[in-house]
Motif scaffolding. Structure first.
Motif, PDB file in Angstrom:
ATOM      1  N   GLN A 115       3.392   5.112  96.839  1.00 24.36           N
ATOM      2  CA  GLN A 115       2.193   4.855  96.810  1.00 24.36           C
ATOM      3  C   GLN A 115       1.540   4.256  98.175  1.00 24.36           C
ATOM      4  OE1 GLN A 115       1.473   2.893  92.987  1.00 24.36           O
ATOM      5  NE2 GLN A 115       0.122   1.449  93.794  1.00 24.36           N
ATOM      6  N   LYS A 202      -2.927  11.933  88.555  1.00 30.77           N
ATOM      7  CA  LYS A 202      -2.602  10.738  87.667  1.00 30.77           C
ATOM      8  C   LYS A 202      -3.786  10.368  87.083  1.00 30.77           C
ATOM      9  CE  LYS A 202      -1.553   6.835  89.545  1.00 30.77           C
ATOM     10  NZ  LYS A 202      -0.859   5.523  90.060  1.00 30.77           N
ATOM     11  N   SER A 204      -6.490   7.721  86.847  1.00 29.76           N
ATOM     12  CA  SER A 204      -6.236   6.510  87.827  1.00 29.76           C
ATOM     13  C   SER A 204      -7.736   5.814  87.849  1.00 29.76           C
ATOM     14  CB  SER A 204      -6.012   7.006  89.214  1.00 29.76           C
ATOM     15  OG  SER A 204      -6.362   6.139  90.128  1.00 29.76           O
TER      16      SER A 204
END
Ligand code: TYM
Length: 339
Positions: A115, A202, A204
């Protein structure tokens, strides 16, 4: 059993947060008896506002988002009589413990966090120090309460592994048996819900395209439109899971359906095999509206009285401070900070 988890109060709660995390929070809370705060288990859930300030934030927006996200959690089924709900900034033990743990965490460990690499991108020199040390605060979040189970989406697994490494090293270095090693608890049905525009990314809060996600506050029409426009393919739905290989968008839509319906993906495929997305998408949209619509309406009602939501958080913070205090003190003692 102690359950602890958090969510950043940035943007809106979306379907990925809901299916990947919040639904598990509620299920764990509901699995304990009414007297859970004393007996069989205990849940603490928080708005990670200290994590949110690792990137640029507008103070007025952060405050409003914190209340709105709290209302979203309450509307999703978090019951403040049975779970402790609060915002991180009101419990100083999080920030204090993260500093104590900063001496234990290693640069190399943090450098490997995907991340951090994704969010800092090529601009590492310009990223905030907080963005880099973010996982140390996350470790403090769970270790402060002796969390045994941490319900999260798959994307937080690496951060939880780091929390375990920090806990183990601290216990060894200081010769104590203080920190419990937390277990990530990842939803088998929805470990990672993907963007509606790109089945390889993803879903998000930070995706610039609002069409990429279903927000809890979306109207029924917006939900229907987003599913209608969701990227899919021209193929039919297969009767078996292998038929979704190399079809990330198709797989994602089927996963969302199965997770919402609480059915195995195989069972969904058997029912829809041979149909195209033109037929499948409206059924999926109806199911999403049936699940999310009532939560959205409850959230809207809760936000009619923002002060009441703030009071829930204040009460939760008072309890969280009490729960965290002995662990913080024990960590200080172990390190020679209490004489
Ligand atoms: P955050 O705010 O990004 O997300 C909150 C929760 O939602 C899950 N999630 C997803 N699950 C499935 N599919 C998706 N597309 C998806 N997107 C998000 C996340 O995995 C998470 O469980 N760093 C954390 C917040 C945090 C925290 C903690 C979590 C701070 N301290 C301590 C657990 C324990 C975060 O940014 O989550």
């Amino acid at each position: 059993m102690r359950v602890v988890s958090g969510i950043q109060p940035t943007g809106n709660l979306h379907l990925g947060n809901y299916l990947g995390a919040i639904r598990q929070w509620v299920a764990l809370q509901d699995s304990f008896g009414q007297d859970q705060m004393q007996a069989d288990g205990d849940c603490l859930f928080f708005l990670a506002d200290l994590h949110a300030i690792t990137v640029a934030v507008d103070p007025a927006t952060l405050g409003a988002n914190t209340i709105e996200m709290a209302a979203a959690l309450l509307a999703s089924g978090i019951d403040p009589e049975r779970s402790t709900l609060f915002n991180q900034a009101r419990v100083p033990a999080h920030a204090e413990l993260q500093w104590l743990l900063a001496g234990t965490a290693r640069m190399g460990w943090l450098n490997r966090m995907t991340q951090w690499k994704d969010k800092a991108g090529k601009n590492r020199e310009g990223a905030s120090v907080g963005l880099f040390t973010y996982p140390v605060l996350q470790a403090a979040d769970v270790l402060a309460y002796g969390a045994t189970h941490v319900p999260v989406g798959d994307d937080q697994k690496q951060h939880l592994e780091l929390a375990r490494d920090i806990a183990a090293k601290f216990n060894t270095d200081f010769g104590v048996d203080l920190f419990t090693l937390p277990e990530p608890f990842i939803s088998p049905a929805a470990p990672r819900i993907m963007s509606l525009r790109d089945g390889t990314a993803k879903m998000s809060k930070s995706d610039p395209s609002d069409a990429s996600r279903i927000n809890l506050i979306d109207s029924n029409d917006a939900i229907a439109l987003k599913f209608r426009k969701a990227k899919s393919d021209a193929g039919e739905l297969p009767d078996r899971l292998e038929g979704l290989n190399e079809r990330p968008e198709a797989r994602n839509l089927v996963t969302i359906y199965a997770a919402l319906a609480g059915e195995p993906v195989d069972a969904v495929l058997v029912r829809f095999a041979g149909q195209g997305f033109g037929a499948f998408k409206p059924v999926l949209a109806d199911l999403a509206i049936a699940t999310l619509g009532p939560i959205r309406d409850r959230m809207t009602r809760l936000l009619d009285d923002r002060a009441a939501v703030a009071r829930v958080l204040e009460k939760g913070a008072a309890r969280a401070r009490d729960v965290a205090a002995p662990t913080l003190l024990a960590a200080q003692r172990a390190m020679g900070l209490q004489v």
